[in-house]
Structures are given as C-alpha cells and as structure tokens.
Design an enzyme around this catalytic site. Structure first.
Site, PDB file in Angstrom:
ATOM      1  N   GLU A 139       0.841  -1.208   0.000  1.00 14.89           N
ATOM      2  CA  GLU A 139       0.000   0.000   0.000  1.00 14.89           C
ATOM      3  C   GLU A 139       0.877   1.258   0.000  1.00 14.89           C
ATOM      4  O   GLU A 139       0.574   2.238  -0.680  1.00 14.89           O
ATOM      5  CB  GLU A 139      -0.948  -0.019   1.204  1.00 14.89           C
ATOM      6  CG  GLU A 139      -2.007  -1.109   1.047  1.00 14.89           C
ATOM      7  CD  GLU A 139      -2.983  -1.152   2.212  1.00 14.89           C
ATOM      8  OE1 GLU A 139      -2.533  -1.424   3.333  1.00 14.89           O
ATOM      9  OE2 GLU A 139      -4.182  -0.900   1.993  1.00 14.89           O
ATOM     10  N   GLU A 186      -4.598  -9.329   3.989  1.00 16.16           N
ATOM     11  CA  GLU A 186      -5.432  -8.961   5.144  1.00 16.16           C
ATOM     12  C   GLU A 186      -6.668  -9.841   5.296  1.00 16.16           C
ATOM     13  O   GLU A 186      -7.134 -10.087   6.413  1.00 16.16           O
ATOM     14  CB  GLU A 186      -5.856  -7.488   5.031  1.00 16.16           C
ATOM     15  CG  GLU A 186      -4.726  -6.479   5.234  1.00 16.16           C
ATOM     16  CD  GLU A 186      -3.799  -6.308   4.032  1.00 16.16           C
ATOM     17  OE1 GLU A 186      -4.010  -6.988   2.997  1.00 16.16           O
ATOM     18  OE2 GLU A 186      -2.858  -5.505   4.113  1.00 16.16           O
TER      19      GLU A 186
END
Ligand code: NAD
Length: 694
Positions: free
Chosen positions: A106, A126
């Site tokens: 990210e 995640e």
C-alpha cells in the site's frame, strides 16, 4: 541501528527500511519515513527520493507486534505516510526487492514510481485475518493492475509474482543486479527527463461489464467464503473503486475495514494467528536454548501411525529408519507409505522426482542395533504400557547419548514411559494425529523430567515438518482427547434423551464443526472409545456415560471399518447413511431405561457439546496441562475440525460471554445432576472478576 536509515547519494535521498525481521510498518518506521521525506523536501540538493528495503524484503506489512495496541493507528498512521508520499513535490520511487506485502504494498502504491526485481512478490493478505487492506490498497491496486486481477489478489490474500504485472501501472521497470544501484539510476533518469509525477489514485479504472462482473464476483466469493464476511467486503471495496471517485472509495474502504475489525470472525482469525505464534513459545524455555541436531530419525512400528510419522520426516529431507518386529509388517507398512506418495503424485500434489527422493531416504530394519545412530527415535507401537516398557528398555541400551526418545502414545503416562529408561530427561511425548502425514496438529507432551533443550529441539523440528506444535502436560488424553471425551459423552447422552445421531451431527456441522460427533466416532472406530469407557467405568464410576454407545459396539457396529456404526456405509464409500435400525435401537434402549424421549433443540445440542469442551478446557488450564487458553484453541482448530471463524472453544466462550456460559453450565448441572457441569473453578473465578478466558 534505527528502523529507517536516511542517506543521500548524489541528488537522491534514500530512505532504507530496516526493521527486522520483516520490515513491519510500525510506528517508528512510519515516523522515519515521514521524517525522511520532510528532510528531503527541505534539502535543495535532493531532487528525488528512493524508499527501499533489502534485495530480499521490501516490507511484510503491518507490524504484528503493534496489533491491537494504540500504536497501530498512532500518527503518523500509514494513511498519513502514504499521503505525505503522494504530496511530495520531488519524485518518490519505491524500489522493491523480494517480499512486498500488505501495508508495504500500500505504501509502494502511493509512490510516484515503482521498480522491482524480477523475483519480487506481492500480496494483500489482510483477508486471511478477516480484514481487508485498509490503507488504500482496495482503491489503488485496481487502478494499477485492473479490477479482476486486483480483486483476485485482495479476496484470496494469496501472493503473486511481481513479474505477472509487467506492463501494468504497478511497475515502471524491472531491474537486474543491485537494487539500490538500479533505483539510483532510475531516479536520476526521472529527474533528468523531468518526468511528470504520476499518482496511482489518478488512474481511471473501469470494467467493461461492471454490474455483471461484480455480481459474478459476489456469487463466486460467497460460495467459498462460507461464514466469513471479509471476502465479500473485499468485493464491495473494489466495486467502490470502480463506481466512485477516489476519495469516496477510500471512505468506503475505511468504513468496511472498521466494521470488519470489530467482527467476531476477524477476532477469531486474529486470535488463531497470534495463538499459533504463542503456541511455539514455552515460558521457561528461552529462545536461545541450545538445539540438538536431528539429522536422522528412527520410527518404531510401521502401522497406521508409524508410516505417516516417517513420511513427515522423509518429506522434509530427513533420513528415516523404521523398525518392526517382522519383515511382513515392515513390507506392509512400506507398501502403505509408497501408496500414499503415489497417490499424491497422481493427484498432482507431488512430483515423481520428489517422491523418489523421499523414498530414497527410507530404510527398514528388524534390529534395534540399527537405531544406534539416530538423533530422534519415535515409538509408535501398540498402545500397551508393557509393550512400551519393553521398547524403551531396548532403546535405552542402543540409542546414542543425547538421542531424543519420543512416544506417540495417546493415553499412556509419559512419565511412566520415561521411567523405563535411565535417561528420562531425553524422553518426550510426540502425539501425532491420524493420518499423521496429513494432520497439522502435534501435541508435544512434556514429561516431569523432559529437558528444556529436548523441548526446544522438538518445537523447532515441528516447524521443519510443517506441524503446528502445542505443548501439553502429562494426563490421560492430553489436551485434545481429554476434552473430546466429554464432547462425545454429551453427544451420546443427547441421543439417549431423544435426539437422533443425525440431528446432533447436523446441528454441530451447521454451527461449523467439520464433522459431527457421530460421523467422527464412526471414522475413528467406536471400539476405541468403548475400550476407554470400560476403563472409566472402573476408574471414574461417578462420570455419566451414554451406555447406548456400548450397545452399538455389542452389535459389532464399530463404524466405517465394519460398514456399520452409528450410520450405514456402502462398500468403498464413506458417505454416512442414517439407519432406521439405530432409531429402533435407541427407542428400545430408552424404554428399557425408563427415559421418555423429549424434543431437543439444535441450540441445546450445540451448547451441551461445545460448553463441555469449554469446561474441560478450563480445567486443563488451571491444572497447567495447557500453558494458555489460546493453545487449547489451536489444538481444536488444527486437529479437531473446529470452525476457524469461531476461533476455538475458549475464545467462543468469551464471545458468548463467560458469565452466560457459566449460567448455562449451572442449569445443565441442575437438570442432569452431572457434576461435570459445575463450572470449573477457573471459570467461576474469571466470571467473578469480570474477566475472560483468553
Ligand atoms: P498399529 O497397530 O496400526 O501399529 C502398531 C505397529 O507397531 C504394528 O505394525 C506392530 O507390528 C508394531 N509393533 C508392535 N510392537 C512392536 C515392537 N515391540 N517393536 C517394533 N514394532 C512393534 O497402531 P497405531 O494406530 O499406529 O498406533 C500406534 C501408537 O500410536 C499407539 O500408541 C497409539 O495409541 C498411538 N496413536 C494412534 C492414533 C490412531 O489414530 N491410530 C493416533 C494417535 C496416536
């Protein structure tokens, strides 16, 4: 050494992530990146910034040590870091070598440019913790690599080779050789060519059949997600990336992330994630405890367990010698090992070469003398203390000094077994589960005398053979089987009171258990539990057992192996078929024993069976047989088909509320007169203190 290092190389500022072991994005790293960017911004001589890890590791994402603490979101948060990167007026280049995962990816997606080594890999894992990428990953990745590729990565959590995304906006260039040199050269080129600063957030993203595609994605994901909400929320987040302006998409991502963070399913998955790490630690065995070398393993007994145990080591490249009493037994055992490997080749799970390499490491023997050079010897002979005694006395004579002597016993006293040798400190229980080459769980049974380096060695070895090891103290049944006995006992009592075996199985399977208790009994063999019960009737006459299970065994209905058990089985088929004869048997049994059958709800079935696990688990905890509540949960998640989204029996009790669970136990105690249901003192104490079990 600080967790980020700032340096200038000519006109390029280099921020190096240096936070072992995985360059986790903890608070110090985030502070370091922002400080580096500020310093670069203030230095007129700096024209570009490179963010880099090592050649093998960019970043493993969030720092799990910070999980659940205020530091996770302490400023600068990852959102702020990425925002600062995006707002830099000097080009920021992420230089990616090796692993680039989660928050690391990210962060890289916020940079103006990304270069990578060809062997780099990316992932947004995640979802495996019941979450979704919460720092823009669901909005930027679809813009960088396209909607479908991004959703596949985000909803599966699986890693992918970076090279798969060659030609997309994810990578500007793939580079060979030294990563830093390549990054500096790339940065200089960007500056020299005055390349415009581009941001992933500005890329247009769409899908030619948007509605149809997302509908298809929802259906597909729903089918595999089961009770877990996160995968579907991943679809919704990516759909927002396509349907909404970037900032609105980010708001959707954030709100979905927060809702998942508070979900019981994510709590369960995070509990299991941390529980598995905790299970590998033994409080009084420090990490730097010396490890004994294990280069050769001996296995005694080539039966059901011995063969599977041997395969674990062969598959890890460790030579194994198997000892049997007779050549025929050895041949039979080796035949089963070969058949297992060949089956894996046929299913495409293993190459022929690997199989040949494994089998090349396998030897058989009929003589104890051949075990003299083994570093670890695991006994898997009949479950009979006198047989174990003979075996361990022989081992004591032939095993070299320092060899670890292990027993795979399920029920016998490991301390008694250790006492058959003059070296009880070298003796440990290694309780594998059947089929031993498949099942993840390994209970490491710590005897009163087991040496710390023996424990440290077997815990490390467990990782090598890809097992989830949990330490248990010595008692009958250790952690898993001592608890399952009460679960099974409740199931049998429920059918005596009026339920059918198939109702009990269905209720628990609907709740999430991989297999209901009666199907499990039929698989394991009803005769095994029968033998244990006969012992219990003598040793513990106060415990109530459903005697209808004895009647079943008297009829020779031992389960799958006899084609009949609680269910019927057709030859060569494992499908459990409800059998009207069982209902007749139960009806007759109830009549003879004056039991008026009653209608039992699915909720009661689940409560009685699962709370039985909870109560016995709490007793194990207070007796010190289990080191921690999460160890018990790991045993159940990895060895007994307990549903992952419930996090194990102990966490489940906490989720229901320990107070409520204890109240229900007291009701069961009052209704049944079964002392077992008196809440374990540990439960009573935690309830009184307003505390949980985990
Ligand atoms: P098994 O009957 O399939 O195999 C036992 C093997 O040991 C036989 O091949 C036998 O020939 C051999 N053997 C017996 N005495 C021997 C001796 N003195 N020297 C060398 N070989 C000898 O039994 P199993 O199911 O593999 O169980 C073995 C052990 O593992 C038992 O202690 C059992 O409690 C434990 N265990 C079994 C399971 C299971 O599901 N079967 C699960 C966990 C642990």
């Amino acid at each position: 050494m600080t967790s980020t290092v700032y340096a200038t190389r000519g006109a390029v500022a280099v921020i190096t992530l240096n936070n072992p072991p995985v360059n986790g994005m903890n608070h110090a790293v985030r502070q370091g990146i922002v400080a580096g960017l500020d310093r670069a911004a203030a230095d007129a001589a700096v024209k570009a910034v490179v963010i880099i890890g090592s050649d093998r590791l960019f970043s493993g994402g969030a720092d799990i040590g910070e999980f659940g603490t205020p530091k996770t979101i302490a400023e600068p948060s990852l959102w702020t870091v990425i925002d600062t990167v995006e707002k830099s007026t000097k080009p920021v280049i992420a230089a990616i070598g090796g692993v680039c995962v989660g928050g690391g990816l990210e962060l890289a997606l916020g940079a103006h440019f990304r270069i990578a080594k060809p062997d780099a890999s990316i992932a947004l894992p995640e979802v495996k913790l019941g979450l979704l990428p919460g720092a823009g990953g669901t909005q930027r990745l679809p813009r960088a690599i396209g909607v479908e590729a991004a959703l596949n990565l985000i909803a599966s959590g699986q890693p992918a080779p970076a090279e798969r995304f060659k030609g997309t906006a994810l990578f500007d260039e793939f580079v060979e050789g030294d990563l830093l040199d390549a990054a500096l050269a790339f940065a200089e080129k960007v500056v020299a060519e005055k390349r415009p600063l581009k941001l992933v957030r500005d890329i247009k993203v769409d899908h030619p059949q948007r509605e149809a595609y997302f509908q298809f994605a929802r259906n597909t994901v729903r089918a595999v997600a089961g009770p877990l909400p996160a995968p579907l929320k991943c679809v919704e987040a990516v759909a927002a990336a396509v349907g909404k302006p970037f900032d609105q998409g980010i708001a959707v991502e954030r709100s979905l992330f927060m809702s998942l963070m508070g979900s019981p399913e994510s709590r369960a998955l995070r509990h299991a994630f941390f529980g598995e790490r905790a299970a590998s630690k033994i409080p009084d065995v420090p990490d730097d405890t010396p490890i004994r070398k294990v280069a050769k393993v001996g296995v005694i007994g080539a039966g059901t367990m011995g063969g599977g145990i041997a395969m674990n080591f062969l598959s890890a490249g460790i030579p194994v010698i198997v000892l049997e009493m007779k050549q025929e037994a050895l041949d039979k055992g080796f035949g089963a090992i070969r058949a297992n490997y060949e089956g894996a080749v046929k299913k495409g799970r293993l190459s022929q070469d690997k199989t040949s390499a494994c089998l090349g490491l396998l030897k058989g023997s009929l003589s104890y003398a051949d075990l003299g050079d083994c570093d670890l010897i695991i006994e898997a002979v009949y479950e009979d203390l006198s047989v174990k005694e003979a075996v361990f006395k022989e081992l004591d004579k032939v095993a070299k000094p320092g060899a670890i002597l292990a027993s795979n016993t399920s029920t016998l006293d490991v301390n008694a077994i250790a006492s058959f040798t003059k070296r009880p400190t070298d003796v440990v229980g290694l309780h594998f589960f059947s089929p031993a080459n498949v099942m993840k769980l390994l209970e490491v049974v710590r005897g009163a005398a087991t040496a710390k380096d023996v424990l440290a060695t077997v815990m490390q070895l467990a990782r090598k053979i890809r097992k989830t090891a949990v330490v248990a103290g010595v008692c009958d049944g250790f952690i898993g089987n001592r608890m399952i006995e009460h679960y099974g006992r409740m199931a049998a009592l429920l059918v005596e009171e009026g339920a059918t075996p198939w109702q009990v199985d269905k209720a628990l399977e609907k709740w999430g258990m991989a297999m209901g208790p009666f199907r499990m009994f039929d698989l394991a063999g009803n005769d095994i539990a029968w033998a244990i019960r006969k012992r219990r009737y003598v040793e513990m006459p106060h415990i109530r057992y459903g005697k209808c299970a004895d009647r079943l065994c008297e009829l020779g209905r031992f389960g799958q192996k006899t084609g009949r058990g609680w269910y019927l089985y057709l030859p060569g088929n494992r499908n459990a078929i409800p059998d009207p004869e069982i209902e007749e048997m139960l009806a007759a049994y109830r009549k003879e024993n004056g039991v008026t059958p009653r209608k039992i709800s699915d909720a009661e079935i689940v409560e009685r069976c699962i709370y039985a696990l909870v109560n016995e688990g709490a007793r194990l905890l207070e007796e010190g047989i289990a080191q921690r509540a999460s160890d018990i949960d790991i045993v159940y998640l990895s060895g007994y088909g307990f549903p992952a989204h419930r996090g194990g029996p102990m966490l489940y009790a906490d989720e229901v509320g320990l107070y409520k669970v204890a109240r229900r136990m007291k009701e069961f105690a009052a209704n049944s007169g079964d002392n077992f249901w008196t809440p374990a003192p540990l439960i009573a104490q935690r309830v009184a203190e307003g505390k949980s079990l985990t």
